[in-house]
Design an enzyme around this catalytic site. Sequence first.
Site, PDB file in Angstrom:
ATOM      1  N   ARG A  85      36.760  69.275  20.228  1.00  0.00           N
ATOM      2  CA  ARG A  85      36.219  69.973  21.589  1.00  0.00           C
ATOM      3  C   ARG A  85      34.876  70.502  20.903  1.00  0.00           C
ATOM      4  O   ARG A  85      34.027  70.413  21.764  1.00  0.00           O
ATOM      5  CB  ARG A  85      37.194  70.890  21.932  1.00  0.00           C
ATOM      6  CG  ARG A  85      36.591  71.931  23.142  1.00  0.00           C
ATOM      7  CD  ARG A  85      37.612  72.659  23.517  1.00  0.00           C
ATOM      8  NE  ARG A  85      37.194  74.016  24.328  1.00  0.00           N
ATOM      9  CZ  ARG A  85      37.462  73.972  25.674  1.00  0.00           C
ATOM     10  NH1 ARG A  85      38.481  72.988  26.069  1.00  0.00           N
ATOM     11  NH2 ARG A  85      37.068  74.974  26.549  1.00  0.00           N
ATOM     12  N   ASP A 145      39.257  76.349  40.166  1.00  0.00           N
ATOM     13  CA  ASP A 145      40.641  76.818  39.797  1.00  0.00           C
ATOM     14  C   ASP A 145      41.328  77.613  40.972  1.00  0.00           C
ATOM     15  O   ASP A 145      42.503  77.336  41.395  1.00  0.00           O
ATOM     16  CB  ASP A 145      40.672  77.725  38.632  1.00  0.00           C
ATOM     17  CG  ASP A 145      39.878  76.795  37.398  1.00  0.00           C
ATOM     18  OD1 ASP A 145      40.435  76.053  36.875  1.00  0.00           O
ATOM     19  OD2 ASP A 145      38.579  76.939  37.263  1.00  0.00           O
ATOM     20  N   ARG A 148      41.803  75.474  43.855  1.00  0.00           N
ATOM     21  CA  ARG A 148      43.288  74.747  43.837  1.00  0.00           C
ATOM     22  C   ARG A 148      44.527  75.412  44.043  1.00  0.00           C
ATOM     23  O   ARG A 148      45.616  75.088  44.720  1.00  0.00           O
ATOM     24  CB  ARG A 148      43.430  74.212  42.294  1.00  0.00           C
ATOM     25  CG  ARG A 148      42.465  73.188  41.931  1.00  0.00           C
ATOM     26  CD  ARG A 148      42.448  72.587  40.700  1.00  0.00           C
ATOM     27  NE  ARG A 148      41.710  71.476  40.320  1.00  0.00           N
ATOM     28  CZ  ARG A 148      41.097  71.035  38.950  1.00  0.00           C
ATOM     29  NH1 ARG A 148      41.171  71.977  38.065  1.00  0.00           N
ATOM     30  NH2 ARG A 148      40.604  69.815  39.005  1.00  0.00           N
ATOM     31  N   HIS A 172      36.925  78.977  32.258  1.00  0.00           N
ATOM     32  CA  HIS A 172      37.437  77.714  32.969  1.00  0.00           C
ATOM     33  C   HIS A 172      38.161  76.884  31.924  1.00  0.00           C
ATOM     34  O   HIS A 172      37.537  76.031  31.236  1.00  0.00           O
ATOM     35  CB  HIS A 172      36.216  76.921  33.605  1.00  0.00           C
ATOM     36  CG  HIS A 172      36.859  75.578  34.295  1.00  0.00           C
ATOM     37  ND1 HIS A 172      37.745  75.526  35.245  1.00  0.00           N
ATOM     38  CD2 HIS A 172      36.131  74.272  34.048  1.00  0.00           C
ATOM     39  CE1 HIS A 172      37.778  74.220  35.653  1.00  0.00           C
ATOM     40  NE2 HIS A 172      36.868  73.669  34.939  1.00  0.00           N
TER      41      HIS A 172
END
Length: 303
Positions: A85, A145, A148, A172
Amino acid sequence: MKISIVGAGRVGTSIAYSLLHRKIANEIVIIDKNYEKAYGEALDLYHGTSLLKRCNIYAGNFQDLKNSDIVIITAGAAQKVGETRLDLTKRNYEIIKEISKEIKKCANESIIINVTNPVDVLTYFLWKELDFPKNKVIGTGTILDTARFRALVSKQCGVSPASVHAYIVGEHGDSELMVWSSATIGGVNIKDFCKVCNRKNCRNLRDIFEETKNAAYTIIEKKGATNFAIGVVTAQLVESIFKDEKKVLTPSTYIDGIFIGFPAIVGKNGIERIIPIEMDEFEISLFENSKNIIRKQIEEIEL
């Protein structure tokens, strides 16, 4: 309104598509290192404008950023097999730096919206590179988010998503948190609403939060990428700016030296005011942990 979108991938084109249906843009330019891809996407979108609001949509280069009211950044590298990452973040940071140079030359009065992940970290570096006022550099943060979660709760509880007032804040990413202390349905605390609800076999709301947090992983596993919902979310963010709607959203905004998802009023000037929502001590500790995770990622890039 002129909107420039940097990145002609799934997210960039989904944003352009959603903007068309919002009927707020007079001009949309799509910029990508693969000009032919940008040209094809722009042409495909333009063919639908006769049935929507008239809008000039075309592929361009960085010089076409000139006179943009809003510049949206979706460009970024895809993660390679075996890549960490951190490695991916470093590569996207280099992309953001190059884009920032072009924005400073051609669009130094624009409001900038960053969508590229990790959105909080890259929005911070975008702001540092641009040296723009903090209110004019915005990340999409946890708006998606939050959307959702509200959609899933509305489905379970049998109410409109517009009646669900609940915020997911923080990074996030995996450290984001649900602010249960301030969550309501129709003005009733979400926990109290559940006590008087007569619907049967309801799922635990905390399970719905976990589903929300992991939604991107599920979607990516099934179809390879998330693009439609973030397109809608970004278009709503643009509309709130354009119409000066002053909607309360959860963009990635400047707090305590970093950018992080938190409720804020969004209007014609970008981020106009942070909303100090109620959080209990546990939620505050989770939020501080999320801040520290973002700070650590920033420090790793700056080394």
